[in-house]
Design a protein around this motif. Structure first.
Motif, PDB file in Angstrom:
ATOM      1  N   UNK A   1       0.844  -1.187   0.000  1.00 37.17           N
ATOM      2  CA  UNK A   1       0.000   0.000   0.000  1.00 37.17           C
ATOM      3  C   UNK A   1       0.878   1.236   0.000  1.00 37.17           C
ATOM      4  N   UNK A   2       0.335   2.291  -0.514  1.00 36.50           N
ATOM      5  CA  UNK A   2       1.004   3.577  -0.555  1.00 36.50           C
ATOM      6  C   UNK A   2       0.676   4.310   0.742  1.00 36.50           C
ATOM      7  N   UNK A   3       1.695   4.823   1.383  1.00 37.32           N
ATOM      8  CA  UNK A   3       1.478   5.606   2.584  1.00 37.32           C
ATOM      9  C   UNK A   3       0.625   6.823   2.236  1.00 37.32           C
ATOM     10  N   UNK A   4      -0.360   7.129   3.077  1.00 34.22           N
ATOM     11  CA  UNK A   4      -1.184   8.316   2.893  1.00 34.22           C
ATOM     12  C   UNK A   4      -0.902   9.271   4.045  1.00 34.22           C
ATOM     13  N   UNK A   5      -0.599  10.518   3.695  1.00 35.64           N
ATOM     14  CA  UNK A   5      -0.267  11.550   4.661  1.00 35.64           C
ATOM     15  C   UNK A   5      -1.398  12.571   4.662  1.00 35.64           C
ATOM     16  N   UNK A   6      -2.027  12.757   5.814  1.00 34.14           N
ATOM     17  CA  UNK A   6      -3.112  13.730   5.979  1.00 34.14           C
ATOM     18  C   UNK A   6      -2.583  14.912   6.773  1.00 34.14           C
ATOM     19  N   UNK A   7      -2.676  16.097   6.178  1.00 33.85           N
ATOM     20  CA  UNK A   7      -2.237  17.312   6.861  1.00 33.85           C
ATOM     21  C   UNK A   7      -3.214  18.430   6.518  1.00 33.85           C
ATOM     22  N   UNK A   8      -3.098  19.513   7.247  1.00 35.16           N
ATOM     23  CA  UNK A   8      -3.965  20.664   7.026  1.00 35.16           C
ATOM     24  C   UNK A   8      -3.765  21.644   8.147  1.00 35.16           C
ATOM     25  N   UNK A  63       8.614  16.949   5.352  1.00 41.65           N
ATOM     26  CA  UNK A  63       9.728  16.039   5.628  1.00 41.65           C
ATOM     27  C   UNK A  63       9.451  14.648   5.060  1.00 41.65           C
ATOM     28  N   UNK A  64       8.212  14.182   5.214  1.00 41.94           N
ATOM     29  CA  UNK A  64       7.871  12.865   4.675  1.00 41.94           C
ATOM     30  C   UNK A  64       7.967  12.883   3.149  1.00 41.94           C
ATOM     31  N   UNK A  65       7.525  13.978   2.515  1.00 37.76           N
ATOM     32  CA  UNK A  65       7.633  14.072   1.056  1.00 37.76           C
ATOM     33  C   UNK A  65       9.084  13.942   0.617  1.00 37.76           C
ATOM     34  N   UNK A  66      10.011  14.517   1.376  1.00 46.58           N
ATOM     35  CA  UNK A  66      11.424  14.445   1.023  1.00 46.58           C
ATOM     36  C   UNK A  66      11.960  13.021   1.118  1.00 46.58           C
ATOM     37  N   UNK A  67      11.471  12.250   2.104  1.00 52.05           N
ATOM     38  CA  UNK A  67      11.992  10.891   2.293  1.00 52.05           C
ATOM     39  C   UNK A  67      11.125   9.808   1.655  1.00 52.05           C
ATOM     40  N   UNK A  68       9.837  10.086   1.431  1.00 51.15           N
ATOM     41  CA  UNK A  68       8.917   9.107   0.836  1.00 51.15           C
ATOM     42  C   UNK A  68       8.028   9.810  -0.200  1.00 51.15           C
ATOM     43  N   UNK A  69       8.620  10.271  -1.306  1.00 48.38           N
ATOM     44  CA  UNK A  69       7.843  11.036  -2.294  1.00 48.38           C
ATOM     45  C   UNK A  69       6.727  10.236  -2.952  1.00 48.38           C
ATOM     46  N   UNK A  70       6.783   8.922  -2.829  1.00 45.73           N
ATOM     47  CA  UNK A  70       5.739   8.072  -3.422  1.00 45.73           C
ATOM     48  C   UNK A  70       4.445   8.072  -2.615  1.00 45.73           C
ATOM     49  N   UNK A  71       4.468   8.630  -1.424  1.00 46.73           N
ATOM     50  CA  UNK A  71       3.263   8.686  -0.596  1.00 46.73           C
ATOM     51  C   UNK A  71       2.210   9.578  -1.261  1.00 46.73           C
ATOM     52  N   UNK A  72       0.957   9.393  -0.855  1.00 46.54           N
ATOM     53  CA  UNK A  72      -0.138  10.243  -1.320  1.00 46.54           C
ATOM     54  C   UNK A  72      -0.365  11.301  -0.244  1.00 46.54           C
ATOM     55  N   UNK A  73      -0.299  12.576  -0.641  1.00 50.44           N
ATOM     56  CA  UNK A  73      -0.416  13.676   0.297  1.00 50.44           C
ATOM     57  C   UNK A  73      -1.791  14.320   0.156  1.00 50.44           C
ATOM     58  N   UNK A  74      -2.566  14.262   1.250  1.00 47.57           N
ATOM     59  CA  UNK A  74      -3.948  14.748   1.261  1.00 47.57           C
ATOM     60  C   UNK A  74      -4.038  15.968   2.177  1.00 47.57           C
ATOM     61  N   UNK A  75      -4.555  17.062   1.623  1.00 45.59           N
ATOM     62  CA  UNK A  75      -4.752  18.288   2.394  1.00 45.59           C
ATOM     63  C   UNK A  75      -6.186  18.307   2.893  1.00 45.59           C
ATOM     64  N   UNK A  76      -6.367  18.394   4.206  1.00 47.99           N
ATOM     65  CA  UNK A  76      -7.700  18.505   4.787  1.00 47.99           C
ATOM     66  C   UNK A  76      -7.994  19.990   4.960  1.00 47.99           C
TER      67      UNK A  76
END
Length: 194
Positions: free
Chosen positions: A13-20, A118-131
């Motif tokens: 699975x692709x890591x999903x990062x939730x931020x906002x 920081x996660x984008x720099x080390x795991x750019x394959x993750x999906x980044x979701x803006x809440x």
């Protein structure tokens, strides 16, 4: 005839990062996911801040003191770490995230903007979701309404939120938190499709 393992089960699975921004409801949406979608593994961050009413050690956060947090950073045990609102340290323990992904689990990080970068720099394959909030006024109402910060802290968080709102275009997709249930379902749907 031998059976081939399902491709879906073999694919990590692709890591999903939730931020906002602060007070947008990241914790509330994440709690809904934790309570209603047991197939999603939710990372538990470490923090140096004191627990808020109702927060439990190991469920909402790992509450650690400053020296322990510094040791975790120094020993490379954190995937990301940041000082939030100029006061408290927050960070994501690395090993549990890596273990969840290795076990082919849907993994969700609920973190702040600094951590997401920081996660984008080390795991750019993750999906980044803006809440995102439905509006700025609603974000202010939520922050004031939750009553967990004094006026000075609220003002500091609102200044931080302005900067965080401007970073929306750094994310792969935006989910509007106009309804917790709907936003959580949209988030899990994104996780399943990625």
């Amino acid at each position: 005839m031998s059976q081939q393992p399902s491709e879906a089960l073999d694919r990590p699975h692709r890591l999903v990062v939730l931020a906002g921004p602060t007070a947008v409801g990241k914790g509330t949406v994440s709690a809904y996911v934790r309570d209603h979608f047991p197939e999603v593994w939710l990372s538990v961050s470490a923090t140096t801040r004191a627990p808020r009413p109702g927060e439990q050690e190991g469920v909402h956060y790992h509450f650690v003191d400053e020296p322990e947090f510094a040791r975790m950073e120094r020993d490379g045990e954190l995937l990301e770490s940041a000082v939030v609102h100029g006061q408290n340290h927050y960070g994501t323990p690395r090993h549990p995230v890596e273990a969840a992904l290795a076990a082919h689990r849907m993994a969700l990080l609920e973190i702040d903007l600094q951590g997401a970068r920081q996660v984008r720099a080390s795991m750019p394959e993750a999906l980044f979701v803006f809440l995102a909030p439905p509006s700025w006024d609603e974000l202010v109402r939520r922050l004031v309404g939750r009553g967990t910060e004094d006026e000075e802290e609220r003002n500091r968080r609102l200044e931080t939120a302005k900067v965080e709102m401007a970073a929306e275009d750094e994310f792969d997709v935006t989910v509007v938190n106009d309804d917790v249930r709907r936003a959580a379902q949209e988030l899990v749907s994104l996780m399943r499709s990625h």
